[in-house]
Design a protein around this motif. Structure first.
Motif, short mmCIF file in Angstrom:
data_model
loop_
_atom_site.label_atom_id
_atom_site.label_comp_id
_atom_site.label_asym_id
_atom_site.label_seq_id
_atom_site.Cartn_x
_atom_site.Cartn_y
_atom_site.Cartn_z
N LEU A 193 -3.59 5.52 -1.84
CA LEU A 193 -3.77 6.96 -1.74
C LEU A 193 -3.15 7.60 -2.97
O LEU A 193 -1.95 7.56 -3.17
N GLN A 194 -3.97 8.15 -3.85
CA GLN A 194 -3.44 8.59 -5.14
C GLN A 194 -2.40 9.69 -5.01
O GLN A 194 -1.35 9.65 -5.62
N SER A 224 0.83 -1.20 0.00
CA SER A 224 0.00 0.00 0.00
C SER A 224 0.86 1.25 0.00
O SER A 224 1.78 1.39 0.82
N ASP A 250 -13.47 4.14 3.65
CA ASP A 250 -12.22 4.55 3.01
C ASP A 250 -12.58 5.52 1.90
O ASP A 250 -13.06 5.11 0.85
N THR A 290 -10.54 7.32 0.31
CA THR A 290 -9.39 7.27 -0.63
C THR A 290 -8.69 8.62 -0.77
O THR A 290 -9.12 9.63 -0.20
N GLY A 291 -7.63 8.60 -1.54
CA GLY A 291 -6.82 9.80 -1.76
C GLY A 291 -7.56 10.93 -2.47
O GLY A 291 -7.01 12.02 -2.63
N GLN A 292 -8.82 10.67 -2.88
CA GLN A 292 -9.61 11.73 -3.52
C GLN A 292 -9.70 12.98 -2.66
O GLN A 292 -9.98 14.07 -3.17
N PHE A 318 -15.12 5.06 -6.04
CA PHE A 318 -14.29 3.94 -5.60
C PHE A 318 -14.14 3.88 -4.09
O PHE A 318 -13.33 3.11 -3.58
N LEU A 344 -8.16 7.30 4.98
CA LEU A 344 -7.78 7.70 3.62
C LEU A 344 -6.98 6.59 2.96
O LEU A 344 -6.56 6.72 1.82
N SER A 345 -6.72 5.49 3.70
CA SER A 345 -5.88 4.41 3.19
C SER A 345 -6.56 3.09 3.47
O SER A 345 -6.87 2.77 4.61
N GLY A 346 -6.81 2.31 2.39
CA GLY A 346 -7.45 1.02 2.57
C GLY A 346 -6.64 0.10 3.46
O GLY A 346 -7.20 -0.66 4.25
N GLY A 347 -5.32 0.16 3.34
CA GLY A 347 -4.46 -0.70 4.15
C GLY A 347 -4.63 -0.44 5.63
O GLY A 347 -4.84 -1.35 6.43
N SER A 395 -6.49 -2.86 -1.95
CA SER A 395 -7.17 -1.66 -1.50
C SER A 395 -6.78 -0.49 -2.38
O SER A 395 -5.73 -0.47 -3.01
N GLN A 396 -7.64 0.50 -2.40
CA GLN A 396 -7.38 1.73 -3.14
C GLN A 396 -6.19 2.45 -2.53
O GLN A 396 -6.25 2.94 -1.43
N THR A 404 -7.50 14.72 -1.53
CA THR A 404 -6.53 15.76 -1.91
C THR A 404 -7.10 16.68 -2.98
O THR A 404 -6.69 17.82 -3.11
#
Lengths: 720, 720
Positions: free
Chosen positions: A715-716, A170, B359, B361-363, B351, B315-318, A712-713, B365
């Protein structure tokens, strides 16, 4: 393996780097790595690739990789998914050796993305290009100032180069761990995130770190493993090279649909298989981020203790009691000093507690030399593998600090084979001084005890014991589906499992003959692959002693089975000698979709069904490991003769488990599962253990679906 | 209790203080407290007592306490043990209200010291003087600048005043905890060490803190309890006043010699009794120093959650998977959002994982408002008792920090009844800002989850449920020693325990009559208080159906019992109806030397003997607590009908346990132990549970030796 290592070195230790999609803005994805590489001083040619040309952060932009006209070891792809195929063609044309693929929009978005990802991976592989990603945060090789990442974390503050490698599936977890390493002052060699793992997996990174001369300790975060054998090979290499691996593993793998039908498989939950694998390779499993860093940092500072013995020293009886509680709960060997050594301590301080923990009391304030003198008495007397001293807040006192520093220096020199730890409050600078001497520092004694216990390993596992090799019989090819019980028993018996004496009979008269042949008392059991739960439908009769009983039971059984399952194919009736007494156990092998055959042993009945008291090992196994499986059961006292009953023959259990493992090896991919339930354990005088019932299932064609769950998604764009 | 509280206030909140043995040297035991009191600004008259006279740190020394001629609330005795008796006489003459006694040389050095200590305590008590110590580090009341200690710790750096009280039996532990509180920036109200506890015990300090308006949370370290009822009263007061108590308890109490003969007593290890007491009063038990501070500081900042429900945001699936693993292992209720709420989140981020953990996600940001919006969706939808968000390293980013601060401020205002926690990396200053808002901060999400789970309590214990009061029969006076089984069964039956139907018979003919009366199938058991293990010597015969079988068994039994134990006094033979089927349980009460009668329940056989799967409660108990005892067994599925068997009648078990508790209450101090083994649990349709065998033992005269073990050597002059 060697080819893999070399090709990964081009990725992780590139001589030249190109950024595809290089940006002039240092906060953009295409700008961040270039900014880091320039600012932090990568030593080697750096190329910006951007079709718009011009200057990019001071570098002249090339139109393509191919246009560079010089060798490129590593290309960083900071471009949208749609542009990746063309860029890959460009990289192949330019002879690029490796690629970091940040881009998202592949397997994590669904089937179409997964197909596109597979195409790219195939093409790269065919061209001999190693690829990390897609959908990852990239990597950093800190000693070489290779910053192939767009994580903002190094921009906030850099981690110092060090001898711990960190790899994370991850990106977000990896970025957070990087930040925690910085906060805790821990140095790293390689930091890598693997994302979707189109090519390079966590296991590849583990293997590379296992042979990297710049790495002593490996930290890894894993959600699911794509290639069990590759992971095992990497862990074996790390173990052979004496590099501790500290692992955080989360998430679950769906077991194959077929496996769910087998009792064994449903007990062997996925995480339990990972745990067994980690146990087999001496992996230190961490369950929290704090543990993750405590274990890795401690292993890097002090190595691992040679056994579980520990000397505990304290200035406070209360903390001594806490340490003793913790150490015994953690299974450390807090053995007492000899009476001579105890007398020496008591001569110095009459009210000292001199056994172990040694409480030398507040008397040390009258004579500071008591601390080192007592420690030396302890270590001379018992040669402990680990020694931990609680010095209250001495480390914060300017008066006592030099005494403490001298004590550590002198013990470190005198006992180089002992893991040393002190518990006290220290400023970061003083803490670093003590750690530089190779001594651990803890403010919480309990954390110290738990860390040392974890570093000492999970049991007396013989690291160098060779895997058992035996002259196996010819490979066995099992048909798919459930075998009849006589066939299952015959196969296991052929492999060396002691099986209850039995005959397959087809009539009441034959059953009576079997009684004569077997003598005494027999059981009848319907033999049919179509009937898994025989006793529920009157398919079992026990304790038959006379011809009349046998005949009546045979007739009753035919009637009730036919009534309950008229279409079941019957193979006949199994007439077996009754086994009385003993302890019911269960033994089995089932095929894990990731790691292959896994051996299971447990106590029968409620122990296995309700308390889940089972132990597992992935094959192959050594005899020592099989013995350890038996010894780690919570219900072990039942086998050792609790409440005045005779102890059962543990060696015959080990023999049977090894024979079962041999059978699984001989059956190879054709085995789905084999289960002996019950395996009756008895004292040696009564013949040791014996298998009474067996269920062997051949493997159907593997399902098309991948056993690995979606990742898992990540963090972009990591926040920091 | 009220008198106690008032007299302790004179000790902990004195208006005037005298130091007996005051020294001009600020580093000596007699100089340290005077130095602190002067330097840190105690508001009130301060007197130095030293027969040598002259000036002591600027104060004119008085020849004695009596010579001061003004009221003295607190006298600090910083003098050798030999001078203490005279100083106590002086204090009595001067009308001193309370004394801190630093001196060592009392109970910790042996019998003579213990006798001297008892004399002093008796004299002080007679004069109405409260005394803390001897052999202790004293105390500090931080809000009032009362520094009645010679610990060097405050000299190294002071802890700020705060709303957490800390009391420690051990001086060294207390001093280390003080230093840790300073390092962690935790404020304290009272800090006290009780040492040998000649008068003031940890329990007294707990009770005082429980009513102190300046204290919200109580931390305590205990090695052994001298007065069980006093400790329980103090814990009950803290519970009634809604003040969380965080406890570290080390060491063990020797069980009485008599108690060792009873099966129940040997199962109810001392620590298990403390654990049961802590459970009954909602005490948060800490096992490490880190936990000790994590729990106390968190309770002080955010209080305790109203139930075990928690919303997890990441913010992190892990890290989300890690949090989910931790939360479910800790028994928190991670219930999913409604499908509407999930749809809302998915409309924002396709997603996102919208169940719980959420989660996003990094969206984030791309749109920072997603964080607070998502949190509000979660809390509006499920009204979680706790909510925790993982924000990666956002707290270290100057760009994201204001967003995070706003989010906490706004959630705090909107959801005042929810315990809020954020996981991120924060500088100490930012951390303090967030904590000041009443929100918890963790860098390790696992620590956050475990802390919240601990604060949420160990189960659904009804805090305000009244203790069960029942019209009890006349008190029962048991003779010392083991009662015959018929008598034991009769007593328990009288108290309301369902007992197997039985008759005591004296001849084979009578036994046959009993078979006729009971019908069906009976068991015979030799009745003798001298024979604890009847079946080992042929004293039990089961499954007797005919007169012949009964007569033969009776005769065999007489012969074999007489042969094995010719001198045993026989009361006859117990003829009881056979009980078939059901689940074997064990129930008992034994007398703990500190806490009095303790109720025990477990599953029989290996569960109790090998797996130690038992639950305990000190009496009195509520029905809800007795139900919780049954529900907390690991083997509970066996009672609930595992593997298709019918579920047993759990209510009849609760009834029997309450009846057993009533019996113990009626027998009072004359009961040593009572054990029902087995108590057969059956479905309601089969009659519920029934006691088949009972062993009741009357209490012999208590042993002369104190049940409390000697205390550890405190650190006489703490190092820092």
């Amino acid at each position: 393996m060697h080819h893999d290592i070399d090709s990964l070195s081009a990725l992780f230790s590139p001589r030249s780097i190109a950024i595809v999609g290089a940006s002039a803005t240092p906060s953009k994805i295409g700008g961040i790595p270039l900014d880091y590489l320039l600012r932090f001083g990568f030593q080697g040619p750096l190329y910006a690739v951007n079709p718009r040309g011009g200057l990019v952060q001071g570098l002249a932009a090339h139109a393509s990789l191919d246009a560079i006209g010089a060798p490129v070891d590593l290309a960083i792809f900071a471009i949208p998914a749609a542009l990746v195929p063309a860029a890959l063609d460009d990289a192949i044309a330019a002879g690029v050796k490796s690629i970091v693929l940040f881009s998202s929009g592949f397997a994590e978005i669904g089937d179409q993305g997964a197909a596109e990802q597979a195409r790219l991976a195939h093409k790269a592989r065919a061209a001999g290009i190693r690829l990390i990603g897609p959908n990852c945060l990239g990597f950093m090789h800190l000693a070489r100032n290779v910053y192939a990442t767009f994580s903002p974390a190094p921009g906030v503050g850099r981690v110092q180069p060090g001898r711990i490698g960190l790899v994370s599936q991850s990106g977000a977890f990896g970025a957070y761990a990087y930040s925690m390493a910085r906060e805790r002052g821990i140095g790293l060699s390689l930091w890598a995130t693997t994302g979707n793992e189109a090519d390079v997996q966590v296991a590849d990174c583990l293997a590379w770190l296992a042979q990297d001369p710049g790495t002593d300790v490996i930290m890894a975060y894993m959600e699911g493993c794509r290639d069990g054998p590759k992971l095992r090979a990497a862990l074996a290499l790390a173990q052979a090279n004496h590099k501790p691996v500290v692992m955080v593993k989360v998430g679950t793998t769906a077991l194959g649909a077929e496996a769910a039908a087998s009792h064994t498989a449903s007990l062997a939950g996925d995480d339990a298989v990972y745990d067994a694998i980690f146990r087999q390779y001496g992996v230190l499993r961490a369950h929290t981020l704090s543990e993750f860093f405590d274990l890795a940092a401690s292993a890097a500072i002090a190595g691992t203790p040679r056994d579980r013995s520990i000397g505990l020293f304290t200035l406070s009886g209360g903390v001594g009691a806490m340490m003793a509680d913790d150490a015994s709960a953690a299974g450390l060997d807090v053995r007492p000093l000899s009476s001579e050594a105890q007398q020496t301590l008591r001569d110095w301080v009459p009210f000292a507690a001199p056994r172990n923990p040694v409480d030398i009391t507040g008397q040390v304030t009258n004579d500071f030399t008591l601390m080192e003198r007592s420690a030396r008495v302890m270590l001379e007397d018992q040669n402990f593998a680990s020694w931990m001293g609680f010095f209250a807040a001495a480390g914060a006192s300017d008066k006592v600090w030099p005494v403490l520093h001298q004590l550590v220096t002198s013990l470190r020199a005198a006992y180089p084979d002992t893991v040393l730890a002190i518990c006290t409050l220290l400023s970061p600078a003083r803490r670093a001084e003590i750690e530089a001497l190779g001594c651990l520092v803890f403010s919480d004694p309990s954390v110290g005890i738990r860390t040392i216990a974890a570093l000492a390993g999970r049991g007396a596992r013989p690291v160098s014991a060779p895997v058992r090799t035996l002259a196996l019989p010819e490979p066995v090819r099992l048909p798919p589906g459930t075998l009849s019980e006589p066939m299952g028993l015959a196969l296991l018996s052929g492999a060396g499992v002691p099986v209850v004496e039995h005959h397959l009979v087809q009539s009441a008269d034959e059953a009576v003959l079997a009684l004569t042949a077997l003598g005494g008392e027999i059981a009848l059991k319907i033999a049919s692959a179509d009937i898994p739960h025989k006793s529920d439908i009157g398919g079992v009769a026990l304790g038959l002693r006379s011809a009349e009983q046998v005949q009546a039971a045979f007739a009753r059984m035919q009637t009730s089975v036919r009534a309950a399952q008229p279409t079941a194919r019957l193979d006949g009736v199994l007439a077996a000698r009754m086994v009385r007494g003993g302890v019911e156990c269960i033994a089995g092998v089932h095929r894990d979709p990731v790691f292959g055959p896994v051996l299971m042993f447990g106590l029968g009945g409620v122990h296995v069904e309700i308390l889940r008291d089972v132990s597992l090992r992935a094959l192959p196994v050594t005899r020592a490991e099989v013995q350890a499986m038996v010894l780690e059961l919570k219900g072990l006292p039942l086998l050792q003769g609790a409440r005045g009953r005779p102890a059962v023959d543990l060696e015959s259990i080990a023999d049977s488990l090894l024979a079962l493992a041999d059978f699984a090896t001989a059956a190879g991919d054709t085995l789905q599962s084999a289960e002996i339930n019950p395996l009756i354990a008895r004292p040696a005088a009564e013949g040791g253990c014996v298998a009474v019932d067996a269920l062997v299932i051949g493997h159907a064609a593997p399902a098309a679906a991948s056993p690995v769950p979606p990742l898992s998604q990540p963090l972009q764009e990591a926040i920091a």
